[in-house]
Design an enzyme around this catalytic site. Structure first.
Site, PDB file in Angstrom:
ATOM      1  CB  CYS A  85       3.606  -3.944   1.006  1.00 40.11           C
ATOM      2  SG  CYS A  85       3.949  -2.174   0.864  1.00 40.11           S
ATOM      3  NE  ARG A  88       2.884  -4.528   5.126  1.00 40.77           N
ATOM      4  CZ  ARG A  88       2.813  -5.681   5.779  1.00 40.77           C
ATOM      5  NH1 ARG A  88       1.708  -6.016   6.414  1.00 40.77           N
ATOM      6  NH2 ARG A  88       3.865  -6.482   5.819  1.00 40.77           N
ATOM      7  CD1 TRP A 259       8.251   5.685  -1.399  1.00 33.58           C
ATOM      8  CD2 TRP A 259       6.314   6.729  -1.034  1.00 33.58           C
ATOM      9  NE1 TRP A 259       8.100   5.784  -0.039  1.00 33.58           N
ATOM     10  CE2 TRP A 259       6.903   6.421   0.222  1.00 33.58           C
ATOM     11  CE3 TRP A 259       5.075   7.392  -1.060  1.00 33.58           C
ATOM     12  CZ2 TRP A 259       6.308   6.754   1.427  1.00 33.58           C
ATOM     13  CZ3 TRP A 259       4.479   7.714   0.156  1.00 33.58           C
ATOM     14  CH2 TRP A 259       5.101   7.402   1.374  1.00 33.58           C
ATOM     15  CD  GLU A 264       9.652  -1.585  -4.855  1.00 31.77           C
ATOM     16  OE1 GLU A 264       8.642  -2.167  -5.267  1.00 31.77           O
ATOM     17  OE2 GLU A 264       9.633  -0.460  -4.324  1.00 31.77           O
TER      18      GLU A 264
END
Length: 423
Positions: A85, A88, A259, A264
């Site tokens: 991720c 973070r 979000w 992506e």
């Protein structure tokens, strides 16, 4: 067509091995977590007393119960430790919904719907996790089949092509076999229902109410024809197939979200050849030469798709971030973790954006790769369920395995497939 509960009593898929541990807490991991919790929360009281309590509780029951403070900390640190991720920096801001008393599939599904409402937050998407009952020796946790709470169906046509998202063709067929049908003629953006199982309670197929799924229709600031492609995407990326592991206790049903980063959607969901694969259509509209790779038609089309995603979310007032901004934020997060004396695990292949990676600052460095706990875990069995619709694996019951069988009873009206939702 009325909905159905397909009960899969005690054992689920016997073709695969049960989850290791069977709900028994790992006391070494428990001590490791408690040491971390007390080190970062000095006001929590004496560590030794808490460790003695946890060991005593585990000796009696095979597991132990986290305090509310431990649960919140564990969930947030699992996000902090998520090597794949990039977002973070705001791990401390995650809101934690403690629903450990909930394990009935129908109730889990209803609370997942509420999770989406809370996370959407009128477009100002908030990081949120909902944690349902954990695995215990005598009571396996519920399992959510879906990879994310919101995903689009993939309808296979007679000629072998797919309408919608090819990633979910098998899952779509599986939920059709359970009785689900789209509300109208199949389309490219039919939202899949939630599917939740309990070892003893059966499986619930729960369509998402329309007002729960905030979607953004894609337009382009410079190309009016882009709207004619009919593309749209949902606002909340709520991952629901990963197991939350805190201090040797597993929470298989713990959907969570941040979000979206624009790439992506624009560089993966829409661009990948085995997903929506829109680049050829966009390139044609742009008048690009697709006969040769040296024209870089894919790259040029990719940029315009991503421009459309960022533009459309901004116009709709829905939170999103771009890959350049998020890359800089991630390095700020790494710096903060280093100043705090902590390592920051990162998987380079996931942290570097899938578009223009070489011109983002995260590209030009190495990262720590050691896995840290607490953590989110992608189990092989859960991934198989999320992609293929194969019923989930449950630990063996203490009184021995029970053969696979199906029972079915009508769903209450609020859970009917294709029925009115009364939530």
């Amino acid at each position: 067509m009325t909905g159905e509960i397909w009960a899969l009593p005690r054992g689920g898929d016997r073709a695969a091995p049960p989850q290791a541990g069977g709900g028994v807490a790992d006391l070494d991991q428990a001590e490791e977590f408690l040491e971390l919790f007390h080190a970062e929360n000095p006001a929590a009281g004496p560590l030794s007393e808490r460790v003695r309590w946890v060991r005593a509780e585990s000796e009696l029951t095979g597991t132990y119960r986290h305090t509310s403070a431990e649960l919140e900390f564990g969930a947030r640190v699992a996000w902090r430790n998520s090597a794949r991720c990039i977002g973070r920096l705001y791990w401390r801001s995650m809101r934690v919904r403690d629903l450990r008393a909930v394990r009935a599939p129908a109730e889990v599904a209803e609370h997942c719907v509420e999770h989406l409402r809370l996370a959407t937050n009128g477009g100002k998407v908030r990081p949120l996790i909902t944690i349902f009952a954990p695995d215990a020796p005598d009571a396996p946790a519920p399992r959510i089949w879906n990879e994310q709470l919101i995903r689009y169906a993939g309808h296979r046509r007679p000629d072998g092509t797919v309408l919608g998202d090819p990633r979910y063709t098998e899952f779509t067929q599986a939920v059709r076999d359970l009785g689900w049908k789209p509300e109208a003629e199949p389309g490219a953006f039919d939202v899949l229902p939630l599917v939740v199982s309990g070892r003893d309670e059966g499986t619930v197929v729960h369509p998402l109410p329309r007002d729960t799924v905030r979607e953004v229709e894609l337009t382009h600031p410079d190309h009016p024809w882009f709207a004619e492609l009919g593309l749209r995407w949902h606002a909340v990326p709520a991952i629901s197939s990963m197991r939350l592991s805190i201090g040797g206790v597993d929470y298989p049903a713990a959907p969570f979200n941040g979000w979206y980063m624009g790439t992506e959607i624009g560089a993966r969901n829409f661009a990948d050849h085995d997903r929506f694969d829109v680049l050829p259509a966009v390139a044609e509209r742009l008048g690009l030469d697709t006969s040769r790779e040296t024209s870089l038609w894919r790259d040029r089309a990719l940029v315009e798709v991503n421009v459309a995603v960022l533009h459309s979310f901004a116009e709709a007032g829905v939170a999103i971030t771009d890959h350049h901004t998020e890359s800089a934020r991630f390095l700020t997060h790494v710096e903060r973790e280093e100043k705090a004396g902590r390592s920051c695990p990162a998987d380079w292949s996931w942290i570097v954006p899938p578009m223009s990676g070489g011109i983002t600052p995260v590209f030009h460095r190495y990262y720590d790769t050691e896995a840290l706990r607490p953590e989110f875990v992608a189990d092989e069995s859960a991934t198989r369920t999320a992609l293929s619709g194969v019923p989930p694996v449950f630990p063996e019951s203490t009184d021995g395995p029970i053969p696979w069988s199906y029972l079915h009873t009508p769903l209450p009206r609020q859970h009917q497939v294709n029925g009115t939702q009364a939530i």
